[in-house]
Design a protein around this motif. Structure first.
Motif, short mmCIF file in Angstrom:
data_model
loop_
_atom_site.label_atom_id
_atom_site.label_comp_id
_atom_site.label_asym_id
_atom_site.label_seq_id
_atom_site.Cartn_x
_atom_site.Cartn_y
_atom_site.Cartn_z
N THR A 1 5.70 4.72 -2.38
CA THR A 1 6.74 4.40 -3.36
C THR A 1 7.88 5.41 -3.29
O THR A 1 9.05 5.04 -3.45
CB THR A 1 6.12 4.36 -4.78
N GLN B 1 7.02 -1.57 -7.80
CA GLN B 1 5.57 -1.63 -8.00
C GLN B 1 5.24 -1.95 -9.46
O GLN B 1 4.35 -2.75 -9.74
CB GLN B 1 4.97 -0.28 -7.59
N ASP C 1 7.03 -3.51 -3.05
CA ASP C 1 6.11 -2.41 -3.27
C ASP C 1 4.87 -2.95 -3.98
O ASP C 1 4.89 -3.23 -5.17
CB ASP C 1 6.78 -1.30 -4.10
N GLU C 2 3.84 -3.12 -3.23
CA GLU C 2 2.59 -3.72 -3.72
C GLU C 2 2.81 -5.01 -4.47
O GLU C 2 2.51 -5.11 -5.66
CB GLU C 2 1.83 -2.70 -4.55
MG LIG Z 1 3.28 3.26 -4.99
#
Ligand SMILES: [Mg+2]
Ligand SMILES: Nc1ncnc2c1ncn2[C@@H]1O[C@H](COP(=O)(O)OP(=O)(O)OP(=O)(O)O)[C@@H](O)[C@H]1O
Lengths: 253, 308
Positions: B45, B85, B159-160
């Motif tokens: 991240t 995220q 992000d994820e």
């Molecule tokens: Mg992360």
């Protein structure tokens, strides 16, 4: 200049106001109406005129500022604090926009709302007491300038605050009392010697004096001092905002 | 191929002194799907945050399609879309308002046709006038994706994207990623679901404790690092492993009914073929042959584990 971004922020902020229309507009209007009932009509009728202006009319400019200044601060501070709190600030930080554009969007929206509020209160006041404005254009421009200055201050507050309590703290504990004591309900000439000296340290005294001058052409302090002070405050706030964005303080780690 | 993203010697030390990135070099080609893998706290991240302008780099250089992210931040950022995220949404906005706001922020005039396309692609069109607060978590994530795509970016960071997302949405999302790739959009994603990276990515990067320990084309990685485990069920018990196959580390199970071996490297298929031929030639009958290829997950655990 990313004009679309400024417009997006501006519209987004104003639509937030729109969603909370009752809180945003109704509560200041009601409280101002109450002031007029109590101070304008009930007590005001027994007060003598100040510098040839009836007491009810005398308090109008101060009452407008009482709301406009606190609302400017709390609106702009809330506007920028909310995305920080929600985490949606990521979008502002990742967008191709400069600090100045962000400020114009947020501060512009907060100031716009304050000016509209000011006009609504003005109209409300007009229902209770008769008065004429001597310099209407100057009065309006000065209202805009003051709204912008305090919105900018609020913007800084919203960047600095790390909790909702702090957001409310400054408008409630500082701006509101200073405005209250800043000559909304009296002319500082009415204060006894030493209190008058102390009152002169309250910057809001100058702002209310200046604003009242645009209404009735009466002033115990030179209107230019008021204008100069306002511009100086605006410049100082602006410098702080630029510094914040340069350093990323509380924004980027 | 041109590099749409170039990262050179990137480091990040947080204010508390924590070193989150220790000199990362990475180049991403236009149109590539790149999966960034790494355990929690590896720096994924942080890396994405620097490229997108959320985090200040301590040192190093990042260019997006040739534009420096600091000196030429306007042009650089305009090319990037980010799905963070964390689910961060303004509950009071409607879906369409949120998407329109995003496009405006990135300096583009509203484009109703594009809005409709993006929202339909993400199955959000019938929810366009709903407040985001009234949507489910998975729907909110779709809204974030729609916002990230609102300005038609050339690079999309996810992000994820599939953390806490159901199977259907995950499938939709990969469908969308494929469509984006067809349009030439570069997609950089982080994930903990390794089978996703295995399915989707062209290349894989593994980051651990702030260091990019490996960047490799996915198939090459699996060939190089992967292993195959072959189990052969025998028709008759054997007393000992057949001789003459000493180059294969054959194991005979205790009851003498299964033969197995584990082999690293690319030529395991050939070896299995040779083994089966030998068994036939010797008259050793077998009932089943089972081979298991190690997944990216095994490779990953192996890689990160060895570094610990
Ligand atoms: Mg992360
Ligand atoms: N603002 C910050 N201040 C100090 N340390 C931070 C900060 N943000 C992140 N870190 C640290 O930097 C490291 C990398 O964090 P990062 O969020 O990049 O990891 P990640 O690879 O995305 O992990 P995850 O898979 O859990 O999302 C972590 O150890 C984290 O604790």
């Amino acid at each position: 200049m990313n004009v679309y971004a400024i417009r997006a922020i501006y519209i987004n902020e104003l639509s937030r106001t729109w969603r909370t229309l009752y809180q945003s507009i109704a509560s200041p209007v009601i409280s101002t109406a109450l002031y007029f009932v109590v101070f304008g009509s009930a007590i005001g009728s027994r007060m003598q005129a100040i510098d040839g202006v009836s007491y009810g009319a005398f308090i109008v400019p101060g009452l407008i500022l009482l709301t406009v200044l606190t609302e400017s601060v709390s609106n702009a501070s809330f506007g920028i604090y909310l995305p920080r709190f929600l985490g949606t600030i990521y979008e502002l930080l990742s967008a191709p926009i400069s600090a100045v554009e962000v400020v114009i969007g947020f501060v512009g929206a907060a100031a716009t709302k304050s000016v509209i509020l000011g006009l609504i209160i003005f109209t409300t006041a007009r229902l209770f007491v008769p008065f004429e404005v001597v310099h209407p254009v100057l009065a309006f421009l000065y209202l805009v300038l003051l709204s912008m200055t305090f919105a900018l201050f609020g913007f800084i507050l919203g960047l600095w605050a790390d909790g909702f309590e702090k957001l409310n703290l400054i408008p409630m504990m500082v701006i509101s009392p200073l405005t209250f004591l800043g000559g909304t309900f009296y002319s500082i000439d009415m204060l006894p010697g030493v209190w008058r000296q102390i009152a002169l340290f309250n910057p809001i005294v100058y702002l209310i004096e200046g604003f009242r001058w645009t209404f009735y052409d009466i002033a115990t302090l030179a209107p230019l001092i008021s204008l100069g002070l306002t511009v100086a405050m605006l410049a100082a706030c602006f410098a702080v905002v630029v510094w914040i964005f340069r350093t990323g303080y509380r924004l980027r780690n | 191929m041109t590099n749409i993203l170039a990262i050179e010697r990137l480091t990040k030390t947080y204010d508390n002194g924590f070193v989150a990135l220790k000199g990362v070099d990475l180049a991403i080609a236009q149109g590539e799907i790149f999966a960034l893998l790494g355990p929690n706290g590896a720096g994924k991240t942080t890396l994405i945050g620097i490229v997108c302008g959320l985090v200040r780099a301590t040192s190093g250089k990042v260019t997006v399609d040739g534009c420096d992210i600091a000196a030429d931040y306007r042009r650089a950022r305009q090319k990037i879309g980010l799905v963070p995220q964390e689910l961060a949404t303004n509950q009071f906005e409607t879906v369409l308002e949120a998407v329109r706001f995003s496009r405006g922020l990135f300096g583009k005039a509203p484009d109703p046709v594009h809005f409709e396309r993006v929202l339909r692609d993400l199955s959000l069109w019938d929810k366009k006038d709903q407040r985001i607060g009234a949507l489910s978590g998975g729907m909110k994530r779709r809204v974030l994706i729609a916002k990230a795509l609102a300005h038609e970016p050339q690079i999309l960071f996810l992000d994820e994207p599939t953390a806490g997302v159901d199977v259907e949405l995950r499938r939709d999302m990969w469908e969308m990623v494929r469509r984006l790739r067809e349009k030439g959009v570069t997609v950089i994603l982080t994930t903990h679901y390794l089978e996703e990276a295995e399915d989707m990515a062209d290349r894989v990067g593994v980051i651990n404790q702030g260091e990019l320990i490996l960047v490799e084309e996915k198939h090459a990685l699996m060939r190089r690092m992967g292993q195959i485990r072959v189990t052969i069920g025998l028709a008759q018990k054997l007393e000992a492993p057949p001789e003459g196959l000493s180059d294969l580390p054959l194991d005979l199970s205790a009851d003498g009914t299964t033969l197995s071996f584990t082999q690293k490297g690319e030529d395991c298929d050939d070896r299995l073929g040779a083994l089966l031929k030998t068994l036939v030639a010797r008259g050793i009958e077998f009932r089943s042959v089972n081979s298991e290829r190690s997944s990216l997950e095994d490779i990953f655990i192996d890689l990160v584990g060895r570094r610990r």
